[in-house]
Design an enzyme around this catalytic site. Sequence first.
Site, PDB file in Angstrom:
ATOM      1  CG  ASP A  80      -0.346  -0.057   2.534  1.00 30.21           C
ATOM      2  OD1 ASP A  80       0.846  -0.425   2.628  1.00 30.21           O
ATOM      3  OD2 ASP A  80      -1.029   0.255   3.531  1.00 30.21           O
ATOM      4  CG  ASP A 129       3.982  -0.656   1.988  1.00 30.34           C
ATOM      5  OD1 ASP A 129       3.350  -1.722   1.979  1.00 30.34           O
ATOM      6  OD2 ASP A 129       3.606   0.345   2.619  1.00 30.34           O
ATOM      7  CB  ILE A 182       3.257  -5.508   3.563  1.00 33.64           C
ATOM      8  CG1 ILE A 182       3.706  -5.253   2.120  1.00 33.64           C
ATOM      9  CG2 ILE A 182       4.098  -6.630   4.174  1.00 33.64           C
ATOM     10  CD1 ILE A 182       5.180  -4.867   1.979  1.00 33.64           C
TER      11      ILE A 182
END
Length: 353
Positions: free
Chosen positions: A49, A54, A168
């Site tokens: 995202d 990330d 994630i």
Amino acid sequence: MFNKWHYSVASVLLVMIFVTLIVLFAVSSSAGPAPDGQKVKKKLIIDHDGGADDAMAIFIAVLYEKYFDGPEVVALTTTFGNVGEDQVFNNSQRILSVADRRDVPIYRGSKVSLIQTIPTDAFFGYDGLGDNEIIEHFSPIEAQKDCAAIALIELSKKYKGDLIIVSIGPLTNIALAMRLDPLFLSRLSHIYIGAGNVYGDNYKNAEFNAAMDVEAYYIVTQSGIQEKMTVVPFSQIIDYLPLTQDWRVKELGSITTRIMKHQNDFERTSINSSTTWCLLDPAVMAIALEETSIVEEIRYSNHSVMICNADRGRNTNIYSTKEDANVALVYRVRKEAYEDFLYSVFASELRST
């Protein structure tokens, strides 16, 4: 009786059959299983995202592939979360450009949750990557034609038994893939999910990734198979991997590579939020790549999430035997092993020069 013409035709047919057999043998040899004793290289998809956490997880994956013979990163899939999906797509291009991995395809995913979407907290900045005043220049990377859920299904068929997914962000893309294709999970080598909390006195509220799409989390865990699904709750990362801000800045952050310079920039709005440094996404990636050395305790659980009223987003666990569980839940992790892993991976470029 055969005449000369018959013999000529027979000879041509024999030659054609012989050539066909050679071609078929060559094709089957190249497409068949690896020879005995030869390791089949795993493939890796990162469903994310778009935040600085990330970015760090993606950097870990590509560095581990290059310098530690890790799984081949074959795709990024995008979803809303730290920022809107449009910005996640933009950030994916930035991250891959910094990593010099513009060959990795990007499949765009969900812009909203299945039922109820909540606002982001802008923890990593409004652009997810530190709101840097100077943005590095990069050429655009065109999105693939398939949406993320379809790509996940098709890649699970292409790499049946060898595909690892590290999720994630909110689980919307994964839930859609599971609903579209009930056999999706069975074809994976494994899926690692960074989301949720182990409920307790210190963790009564919903974790961010779980709260962003509670129904998707419910669908995914209800479809879970513990041999295939590992959940990494943020509560356990907070409890066991609270590295110091000082170590992050002065040790890890001092590594003189282009990737670490950008990672420092990506975290510039979040790094001073606490005296400890504790991010979920890089921990999930580290566990996916080095589970044996980093994970100290796994608990098998019938794991789910509450979807109604004040308890919405809160996780439930009924610990059970391995045979009766739907997930393997990472309960305890080794702090020093994780610290060593991070430094080793991000310093790998220096050792190679």
